[in-house]
Design a protein around this motif. Sequence first.
Motif, PDB file in Angstrom:
ATOM      1  N   GLU A  99      23.272   9.231  27.852  1.00  0.00           N
ATOM      2  CA  GLU A  99      24.357   8.304  28.406  1.00  0.00           C
ATOM      3  C   GLU A  99      24.749   8.678  29.957  1.00  0.00           C
ATOM      4  OE1 GLU A  99      25.956   5.786  27.692  1.00  0.00           O
ATOM      5  OE2 GLU A  99      25.046   5.637  25.681  1.00  0.00           O
ATOM      6  N   GLU A 100      24.684  10.009  30.270  1.00  0.00           N
ATOM      7  CA  GLU A 100      24.823  10.398  31.866  1.00  0.00           C
ATOM      8  C   GLU A 100      23.415  10.154  32.431  1.00  0.00           C
ATOM      9  OE1 GLU A 100      26.591  12.049  34.905  1.00  0.00           O
ATOM     10  OE2 GLU A 100      27.498  11.758  33.020  1.00  0.00           O
ATOM     11  N   GLU A 121      24.551  14.384  19.292  1.00  0.00           N
ATOM     12  CA  GLU A 121      25.705  14.141  20.228  1.00  0.00           C
ATOM     13  C   GLU A 121      25.365  14.510  21.692  1.00  0.00           C
ATOM     14  OE1 GLU A 121      29.418  15.321  18.572  1.00  0.00           O
ATOM     15  OE2 GLU A 121      29.604  13.934  17.048  1.00  0.00           O
ATOM     16  N   GLN A 177      25.009  12.422  24.843  1.00  0.00           N
ATOM     17  CA  GLN A 177      25.727  12.464  25.960  1.00  0.00           C
ATOM     18  C   GLN A 177      24.849  12.757  27.263  1.00  0.00           C
ATOM     19  OE1 GLN A 177      28.488  15.792  25.452  1.00  0.00           O
ATOM     20  NE2 GLN A 177      29.405  14.850  23.760  1.00  0.00           N
ATOM     21  N   THR A 178      23.588  13.336  27.076  1.00  0.00           N
ATOM     22  CA  THR A 178      22.740  13.573  28.218  1.00  0.00           C
ATOM     23  C   THR A 178      22.217  12.214  28.518  1.00  0.00           C
ATOM     24  OG1 THR A 178      22.395  15.854  27.486  1.00  0.00           O
ATOM     25  CG2 THR A 178      20.677  14.742  28.737  1.00  0.00           C
TER      26      THR A 178
END
Length: 557
Positions: A101-102, A94, A98-99
């Motif tokens: 996606e960022e 996760e 998130q990384t």
Amino acid sequence: MGGASVLPQNLHLGFEVEVAGYISKMVNITHKSHTVKEISTVANMYQMEITGALEAAKEVLTKLTGAIEGNNRMIEQVVISKRTAFLAINQAFEILQQTLEERKRTLLSELEAISLSKTTALTLQKEQFEKMVETLIIALGGLIPTELQATLKRVQTISITPNQHSNITVSVQTDDLTRQLSKLGNLSEFYPSPSSSTWMSTSVAKVGTRYNVKIQSKTSEEAEYPHGGVEVKGEMRSKTHNGAVVYGEVEDHRDGTYTITLTPQTAGPHQLLITLDGQHVQNSPSDFDVRPKRDYHTLCNAQQVIQCNRPRCVAIRDNGDIYVGSDNGCIYVFYQTGQLKNTMDSRGSGDGQFSYPSGISIKGDVLYVADTRNHRVQKLTSSGKFLHMFRQKGSGQGQFKRPLAVIVDSDNKLIVSDSDNQRIQIFSENGGWLLTIDGKGSCNHSFDSPWGLALDPQGNIHVAAHFSNSIKVFSKEGVYLRMYGDPNNPIGVAIDEEGYSLVSEALDDCLSIYDPEGNKIYTVWNLSHPYGTALDPRDGSMFIADYCTNTVLKSCV
């Protein structure tokens, strides 16, 4: 588990059949001879056998039931471990997601900014071209020569090609990332084995003093386990004082090692117990003694243990051997009884020879000698075999003029008092120069003719400043910290595990004792020009090289 009612039905049946067989053998009656073999005696014997078999069966069943319960608990633990690992894996990915996606949002934002910049620039250029076209059309329609010529002239001065190219290049290197992700994380069924895990103490057990124990967890294959998270416990039990127990504070270093800190409250025989997940590690329980808190006001009278010509320095090896450097160029090795064990008696300037050895330090099986009048430091085995020599006479970096002491710190760095150069030099284990503490000048941190050296429990360097009549303290990085005492020409200095300093004063024929704050608390008199001083690492006994009486004295606390 209760009586026979808990036995399985088929077990009861088996015993019943066997009992019937026994009884059929018990009846033995001969009518004509009127001999009758009583059944009761035989029945009692078989009854005892049956009872014993039943008890044995119950014991086996109890063990099997316990084993089943143990397996059930282990299955539950496997489920818990699986759930924990599942959550850890999900959490890790996760975070990665998130990384990613960022990073995706950042790249798309940069793409939007570049595209907008290009589009804006091209649009402005296009509008400029459209205005010029409009002006040309008007000029042609009105047949206005001057405006037409001026417009044509302006068109010739500008570029009519697009001021931006359409290319937007993206470079997303996925190969390396993919390879790294394919290797990300690992699962292992290995777990620390208590019977393989080891421990060692890193300090002396003493009443009121923190006693540290380091644990290294290992697998059953004796490999070091590289992860933390195991339940480690340590406790210290007095074999007297009604079995008083001290529980340890555990620090998990998250690399498979742990530190247990215990503070014993009573002296005498104790037992150390260390467990890993509830099971004892190697050599646990272990018996050891806790020393009483040192009280220098109760020093016993110093007693002669060694007769030696002009002893300059003394050092105690961890096996109890006493090393003494003498003015005659020899280094003597004695047993604790005072009996001579070995002599390194080659005076001279060659390898393994000495001229006024003034400082000795022992680390394991290695001996370091401040060979004063040869202006060097020598490294030898504990038996005297030459290994290495550190530099030569001079005032340059790494050179010496009359070195008077050498000590070795916990990182195996050599610290040398370079007396006539008025400095302390620090070297690597192999003799590479690292640092110089300069004593020249008239500031608080300066010192004249540095002699004895010692390390306190924090690793700070204490320097016996011979002609400055004080003890100067520096950090291991060479930063001046403080000074204490007013000894008259101090020569030797030794520091115990609590931070008390023992300083020999040649001109006052005494040995002064200072507490960790630098306050003088006691003085040993009736010495005659004491030089070096040392503490036995095993029991804290104090040794003094009493120069003018040609003796080495021992005093215990």
